[in-house]
Design an enzyme around this catalytic site. Structure first.
Site, PDB file in Angstrom:
ATOM      1  N   THR A 110       9.343   1.740  -7.229  1.00 52.26           N
ATOM      2  CA  THR A 110      10.784   1.629  -7.414  1.00 52.26           C
ATOM      3  C   THR A 110      11.441   2.661  -6.507  1.00 52.26           C
ATOM      4  OG1 THR A 110      12.521   1.210  -9.018  1.00 52.26           O
ATOM      5  CG2 THR A 110      11.149   3.131  -9.468  1.00 52.26           C
ATOM      6  N   CYS A 161      19.081   7.474 -12.456  1.00 52.39           N
ATOM      7  CA  CYS A 161      18.227   6.543 -13.200  1.00 52.39           C
ATOM      8  C   CYS A 161      16.860   7.188 -13.450  1.00 52.39           C
ATOM      9  CB  CYS A 161      17.999   5.266 -12.399  1.00 52.39           C
ATOM     10  SG  CYS A 161      19.491   4.348 -12.026  1.00 52.39           S
ATOM     11  N   HIS A 217      12.547   0.729 -14.699  1.00 49.66           N
ATOM     12  CA  HIS A 217      13.630   1.484 -14.040  1.00 49.66           C
ATOM     13  C   HIS A 217      14.905   1.322 -14.867  1.00 49.66           C
ATOM     14  CE1 HIS A 217      15.910   2.341  -9.984  1.00 49.66           C
ATOM     15  NE2 HIS A 217      16.711   2.563 -10.987  1.00 49.66           N
TER      16      HIS A 217
END
Lengths: 160, 206
Positions: A23, A29, A46
């Site tokens: 990711t 995040c 994620h």
């Protein structure tokens, strides 16, 4: 070269035996990896926000609470065992020094706290983390070995 | 009629937001052109309502290093505005104003940072003052914040903000370049849903 499987924002992918889950550029995040070494099962989630407050929202992978729940449901369905599972987390940075954004300035920190408390409540171990600070991180989980590495703009790639 | 989701916006309303983008960008670019004494060309602004990952791809590669100036709007209108400066744009800017080549963007000197923040501040304020006089809305802008890092990380901040109420992000974007060199830097206006309703009401396109 192993097969790369890209995980987007508010997204989760799960794979077994081989492949690299990746990711890109986690800011505030959080990326959470789940790995069962016995059966080489890996998942990468994620998330973007700590908790789902709007019950109408169908995008459950966007939030730490519903996202982790959904990931574990799939993970256990695919044969993952809680006692063997290890988790690693990365992200939760503060990209901008914002003031007075109603708590949004420290959204990264709130994400970290929430993710940790949920994993703890689920009885899962966090064996590695690279969180906070003010830079973005790309997170990779090599499912054949269980190794998690972090790539950033200015630092050496490292394993956590 | 008030809207609750970005997806509910009609073609008419999208046209109006495109126009707002045009006027705002025009003013911002004029200001930039004044600072640099250079001809700056701009593309027609676009209004995009996109899912997070699509929105990010629209602006660039997630791991690409960019500079960003961020301001928060408050008052009758709320949301964020962001100026995304691509690598080549920052290099050109530093060369033109400070007269040297900058290679490593991740290692910014105070002087360079001040320059970029100031440019961002002037551009974003010109945009907002045009928007403010067009709509007769008072908009307060926060002190600008600056960061240089991976594009994906930079965008996580506005996305988290929009993410609370939507799975999509509304961006009024305006790409521009200096003297014909393609540098596709971008001004993003990211209004929240409440503000969209305020704007539509003021402009008579409810």
């Amino acid at each position: 070269m192993q097969k790369k499987i890209s995980v987007g924002i508010a997204d989760m992918k799960l794979t077994r035996q081989e492949g690299v889950l990746i990711t890109y550029a986690l800011g505030s995040c959080i990326g959470i990896t789940f790995y069962d070494p016995m059966i080489k099962l890996g998942a990468l989630l994620h998330i973007m926000l700590p908790e789902k407050t709007n019950s109408q929202d169908s995008n459950i992978l966007k939030y730490a609470d519903t996202g982790i729940q959904e990931t574990l449901r799939k993970f256990y369905t695919f044969g993952g065992q809680k006692g063997r599972t290890v988790c690693k987390i990365a992200g939760g940075a503060k990209m901008f020094e914002m003031k007075g954004t109603g708590g949004l300035g420290n959204i990264g920190e709130r994400n970290i706290i929430k993710v940790k408390s949920i994993l703890k409540a689920e009885g899962l171990r966090i064996t590695g983390e690279d969180t906070g600070s003010n830079y973005a991180r790309t997170m990779l989980l090599d499912v054949s070995t269980g190794q998690v590495s972090i790539r950033t703009a200015s630092r050496q790639e490292k394993y956590i | 009629m008030a809207i609750y989701r970005y997806e509910e916006l009609g073609e008419n309303q999208m046209d109006v937001f495109r126009e707002i983008g045009s006027i705002g960008n025009g003013n911002a670019i004029t200001a930039l052109s004044g600072i640099l004494s250079e001809k700056i060309s701009m593309e027609l602004p676009e209004v995009n309502i996109l899912e997070f990952n699509m929105a990010q791809n629209k602006i660039g590669d997630a791991e690409e290093i960019v500079g960003a100036v961020l301001v928060e709007m408050s008052g009758e209108l709320s949301g964020l505005m962001m100026l995304i400066l691509k690598r080549d744009f920052i290099k050109t800017m530093i060369k033109k104003v400070l007269s040297y080549e900058k290679e490593n963007l991740l290692d910014m000197e105070e002087m360079e940072e001040s320059l970029l923040i100031e440019v961002g501040n002037i551009m974003l304020s010109s945009y907002i003052s045009a928007l403010s006089s067009l709509t007769n809305i008072q908009i307060h802008l926060s002190v600008p914040q600056f960061a240089v890092n991976m594009l994906g990380g930079i965008l996580s901040m506005p996305m988290a903000m929009m993410g609370i109420e939507s799975d999509q992000i509304m961006m009024i974007t305006g790409a521009f370049s200096i003297g014909g060199e393609e540098m596709d830097s971008n001004i993003l206006l990211l209004p929240d849903i409440r503000s969209l309703n305020v704007l539509m009401k003021k402009l008579g396109v409810e």
